[in-house]
Write a protein that holds these residues in place. Structure first.
Motif, short mmCIF file in Angstrom:
data_model
loop_
_atom_site.label_atom_id
_atom_site.label_comp_id
_atom_site.label_asym_id
_atom_site.label_seq_id
_atom_site.Cartn_x
_atom_site.Cartn_y
_atom_site.Cartn_z
N SER A 216 -8.04 -63.53 -4.27
CA SER A 216 -8.63 -63.50 -2.93
C SER A 216 -10.15 -63.34 -2.98
CB SER A 216 -8.03 -62.38 -2.07
OG SER A 216 -6.92 -62.85 -1.33
N SER A 217 -10.65 -62.83 -4.10
CA SER A 217 -12.10 -62.68 -4.26
C SER A 217 -12.82 -64.01 -4.03
CB SER A 217 -12.44 -62.11 -5.63
OG SER A 217 -11.78 -62.81 -6.66
N HIS A 218 -12.17 -65.14 -4.37
CA HIS A 218 -12.78 -66.45 -4.15
C HIS A 218 -13.10 -66.67 -2.67
CE1 HIS A 218 -10.74 -67.35 -8.03
NE2 HIS A 218 -11.75 -68.17 -8.22
N HIS A 219 -12.07 -66.56 -1.84
CA HIS A 219 -12.24 -66.92 -0.43
C HIS A 219 -12.87 -65.81 0.39
CE1 HIS A 219 -9.10 -70.26 -1.03
NE2 HIS A 219 -10.28 -70.80 -0.93
N ILE A 220 -12.70 -64.56 -0.02
CA ILE A 220 -13.42 -63.48 0.67
C ILE A 220 -14.92 -63.70 0.49
CG2 ILE A 220 -13.93 -61.01 0.61
CD1 ILE A 220 -10.96 -60.56 -0.07
N ASP A 221 -15.32 -64.10 -0.72
CA ASP A 221 -16.74 -64.36 -0.95
C ASP A 221 -17.23 -65.54 -0.10
OD1 ASP A 221 -19.32 -64.08 -2.54
OD2 ASP A 221 -18.78 -66.17 -2.94
N ILE A 222 -16.42 -66.59 0.01
CA ILE A 222 -16.82 -67.74 0.83
C ILE A 222 -17.00 -67.31 2.28
CG2 ILE A 222 -16.07 -69.97 1.76
CD1 ILE A 222 -17.09 -70.12 -1.12
N CYS A 223 -16.08 -66.51 2.79
CA CYS A 223 -16.19 -66.02 4.17
C CYS A 223 -17.44 -65.15 4.34
CB CYS A 223 -14.92 -65.24 4.53
SG CYS A 223 -14.85 -64.73 6.26
N CYS A 224 -17.68 -64.25 3.38
CA CYS A 224 -18.88 -63.40 3.45
C CYS A 224 -20.15 -64.25 3.38
CB CYS A 224 -18.88 -62.38 2.31
SG CYS A 224 -17.64 -61.08 2.46
N TRP A 225 -20.09 -65.32 2.60
CA TRP A 225 -21.24 -66.23 2.45
C TRP A 225 -21.51 -66.97 3.77
CZ3 TRP A 225 -20.99 -71.60 -0.23
CH2 TRP A 225 -22.28 -72.05 -0.56
N ILE A 226 -20.45 -67.44 4.41
CA ILE A 226 -20.60 -68.10 5.71
C ILE A 226 -21.21 -67.14 6.73
CG2 ILE A 226 -19.35 -69.08 7.68
CD1 ILE A 226 -17.26 -70.14 5.67
N LEU A 227 -20.75 -65.88 6.69
CA LEU A 227 -21.14 -64.91 7.72
C LEU A 227 -22.35 -64.07 7.33
CD1 LEU A 227 -17.58 -63.74 8.82
CD2 LEU A 227 -19.07 -65.43 9.92
N GLN A 228 -22.99 -64.40 6.21
CA GLN A 228 -24.17 -63.64 5.78
C GLN A 228 -25.22 -63.63 6.89
OE1 GLN A 228 -25.54 -64.79 1.90
NE2 GLN A 228 -27.43 -63.64 2.04
N ASP A 229 -25.64 -62.42 7.29
CA ASP A 229 -26.64 -62.20 8.35
C ASP A 229 -26.11 -62.59 9.74
OD1 ASP A 229 -28.51 -61.39 6.40
OD2 ASP A 229 -29.06 -63.47 6.03
N LYS A 230 -24.80 -62.86 9.87
CA LYS A 230 -24.21 -63.21 11.17
C LYS A 230 -23.20 -62.17 11.65
CE LYS A 230 -23.05 -67.59 11.86
NZ LYS A 230 -24.01 -68.12 12.87
N ALA A 231 -22.41 -61.62 10.71
CA ALA A 231 -21.38 -60.64 11.07
C ALA A 231 -21.10 -59.75 9.86
CB ALA A 231 -20.10 -61.34 11.52
N VAL A 232 -20.51 -58.59 10.11
CA VAL A 232 -20.19 -57.65 9.03
C VAL A 232 -18.75 -57.16 9.19
CG1 VAL A 232 -22.55 -56.88 8.66
CG2 VAL A 232 -21.13 -55.69 10.34
N PRO A 233 -18.06 -56.87 8.08
CA PRO A 233 -16.70 -56.34 8.16
C PRO A 233 -16.72 -54.87 8.56
CG PRO A 233 -17.39 -56.44 5.87
CD PRO A 233 -18.50 -57.04 6.68
N THR A 234 -15.74 -54.45 9.35
CA THR A 234 -15.71 -53.07 9.82
C THR A 234 -14.41 -52.33 9.49
OG1 THR A 234 -14.88 -53.78 11.98
CG2 THR A 234 -17.28 -53.58 11.72
N ARG A 235 -13.31 -53.07 9.24
CA ARG A 235 -12.02 -52.40 9.05
C ARG A 235 -11.09 -53.32 8.27
NH1 ARG A 235 -7.20 -52.23 12.30
NH2 ARG A 235 -6.17 -50.20 12.34
N VAL A 236 -10.33 -52.73 7.34
CA VAL A 236 -9.41 -53.49 6.49
C VAL A 236 -8.03 -52.83 6.51
CG1 VAL A 236 -8.94 -54.34 4.15
CG2 VAL A 236 -11.30 -54.18 4.96
N VAL A 237 -6.99 -53.65 6.72
CA VAL A 237 -5.61 -53.20 6.60
C VAL A 237 -4.90 -54.14 5.64
CG1 VAL A 237 -3.44 -52.75 7.79
CG2 VAL A 237 -5.61 -52.32 8.96
N ALA A 238 -4.21 -53.60 4.64
CA ALA A 238 -3.58 -54.42 3.61
C ALA A 238 -2.06 -54.30 3.66
CB ALA A 238 -4.08 -54.02 2.23
N SER A 239 -1.39 -55.39 3.26
CA SER A 239 0.07 -55.42 3.16
C SER A 239 0.44 -56.21 1.92
CB SER A 239 0.66 -56.07 4.41
OG SER A 239 2.08 -56.11 4.35
N ALA A 240 1.59 -55.87 1.31
CA ALA A 240 1.96 -56.54 0.07
C ALA A 240 3.44 -56.86 0.02
CB ALA A 240 1.59 -55.68 -1.13
N ALA A 241 3.76 -57.98 -0.66
CA ALA A 241 5.14 -58.34 -0.99
C ALA A 241 5.39 -58.00 -2.45
CB ALA A 241 5.37 -59.83 -0.76
#
Length: 417
Positions: A216-241
């Motif tokens: 997931s580090s691949h696409h999380i980085d792409i999302c952070c790159w798109i949103l650089q200086d536009k938005a910031v993450p505030t809360r994370v909830v995780a689930s697993a199989a």
């Protein structure tokens, strides 16, 4: 520039050499990426002395034979020689210290080792004035990532994270288009690899890291790159199989998750009323014969439009009697030789990612650039990738402690709470 870069490869596994604990890799990286790229950059005059360090020196005869057979004897003028640590008669989990200590300030280290070792190796190298390229995730803990930011600034060295998807021409173009779509609303990413990866990664799967950090580090980085200086993450909830990796025939440790999903809230920097959500899912229990090694797609929706990408199926497939249909990705690494018989993969984004780092380190050594300049170029510097680690670290805490995890900024530092 005529200053060639001396460079140490930390890690001897699949991504570096194409050699795994069970022999030659059966993935799409059969002859590796890192060593092959650096051998070619040496041929092109950008790199000089090369070294490689692992834990078990007894692997080197097989690795050298593999590289000679599959690289030196396939491509024209490609020398696969390198200094190796530890000695072939030794096993030493701290051999990286011996190898790094033989380098000089201005030399470079490329780190492709298990996630849990990245921070210690990178810190040891940066403190000795060495430029560092570390594979993703840069570190598992946000505090460690922030420490590397401070150390690289203190010692004035280049420190990049090898987020090669930023150099995928489709992702790069999509990022530019997504940033024109106004406020962020929704992002959904899926990335998976077949269950056979559990054989390749059994030594550390579930013990030292998880599939979210790894994929997931691949696409999380792409999302952070798109949103650089536009938005910031505030809360994370995780689930697993769970249940596949821990069962026969894989028999991974009980803590190993099969599939991990992170749900992340994002807050616009410019508009208090605009909030977005993102869902990042990664799995290493995908079917064995799906035709792709990495299923990878994402969807982005902004207030003025959306972007939808499937980078597993690129309109290019090959069907063979014995193995069935396979979708190939020639944009990543091209392994077929050129017309003259030389290596011909210089335009692949796996290659470009490493070359960008080599070029940056050489320019700093030549005095034509400062490490801090690269932060402004949209490159995956250690400073530009802090939020990727924050989200991954928060996801791990959320899984372990079964609770939401907040992300916020205090002064200049990001913290989890």
């Amino acid at each position: 520039m005529d200053n060639k870069l001396n460079l140490l490869m930390c890690g001897t596994g699949e991504y570096t050499t194409g050699w795994t604990g069970s022999g030659a890799s059966q993935s799409d990286k059969k002859i590796g990426v890192v060593a092959l790229t650096l051998f070619d950059l040496r041929r092109l005059g950008k790199v000089d002395k090369l070294g490689m360090v692992g834990v078990n020196g007894s692997k080197y005869p097989a690795i050298r034979a593999h590289l000679r057979q599959n690289i030196e004897q396939v491509y024209k003028d490609l020398d696969v020689s390198f200094d190796s640590f530890p000695k072939e008669t030794e096993t030493d989990s701290e051999a990286y210290k011996t190898a790094i200590d033989k380098l000089h300030p201005g030399d470079a280290v490329v780190i492709f080792t298990p996630d849990s070792t990245h921070y210690a190796i990178a810190r040891h190298a940066i403190e000795r004035g060495l430029h560092v390229l570390v594979t993703k995730p840069a570190t598992q803990l946000l505090s460690h990532h922030l420490d590397l930011v401070d150390l690289s600034r203190k010692h004035n060295v280049v420190c990049f994270v090898e987020h090669h998807k930023r150099y995928d021409p489709v992702y790069s173009d999509a990022r530019a288009r997504a940033r024109t779509l106004g406020e962020f609303n929704f992002f959904n990413a899926w990335m998976s690899q077949p269950k056979s990866q559990l054989e390749t990664f059994r030594a550390w799967a579930g013990k030292d890291s998880d599939i979210s950090y790894y994929l997931s580090s691949h696409h999380i980085d792409i999302c952070c790159w798109i949103l650089q200086d536009k938005a910031v993450p505030t809360r994370v909830v995780a689930s697993a199989a769970t249940g596949i990796a821990t069962s026969a025939p894989y028999n991974c440790v009980p803590e190993t998750e099969d599939t991990i999903t992170l749900l992340v809230d994002w807050q616009s920097i410019t508009s208090p009323t605009h909030k977005g959500t993102a869902v990042y899912t990664a799995s290493w229990t995908a079917p064995l014969r799906s035709g792709v090694h990495s299923a990878q797609h994402w969807y982005y929706m902004g207030e003025k439009g959306d972007v939808n990408i499937d980078q597993a199926h690129r309109g290019y497939d090959v069907t063979v009697d014995d193995t069935g249909k396979t979708w190939y990705n020639p944009f990543y690494m091209k392994y077929s030789p050129s017309e003259s018989g030389h290596f011909d993969g210089q335009r692949g984004y796996g290659y470009i990612s490493i070359e960008k780092f080599v070029d940056a380190a050489r320019s700093v050594n030549a005095g034509t650039a400062q490490p801090s300049e690269f932060d402004a170029h949209g490159l995956p510097t250690i400073r530009n990738t802090v939020l990727t680690t924050a989200i991954l670290n928060a996801g791990r805490i959320s899984l372990d402690e079964k609770r939401p995890v907040g992300i916020s900024k205090e002064g200049e530092k990001w913290i989890l709470h």
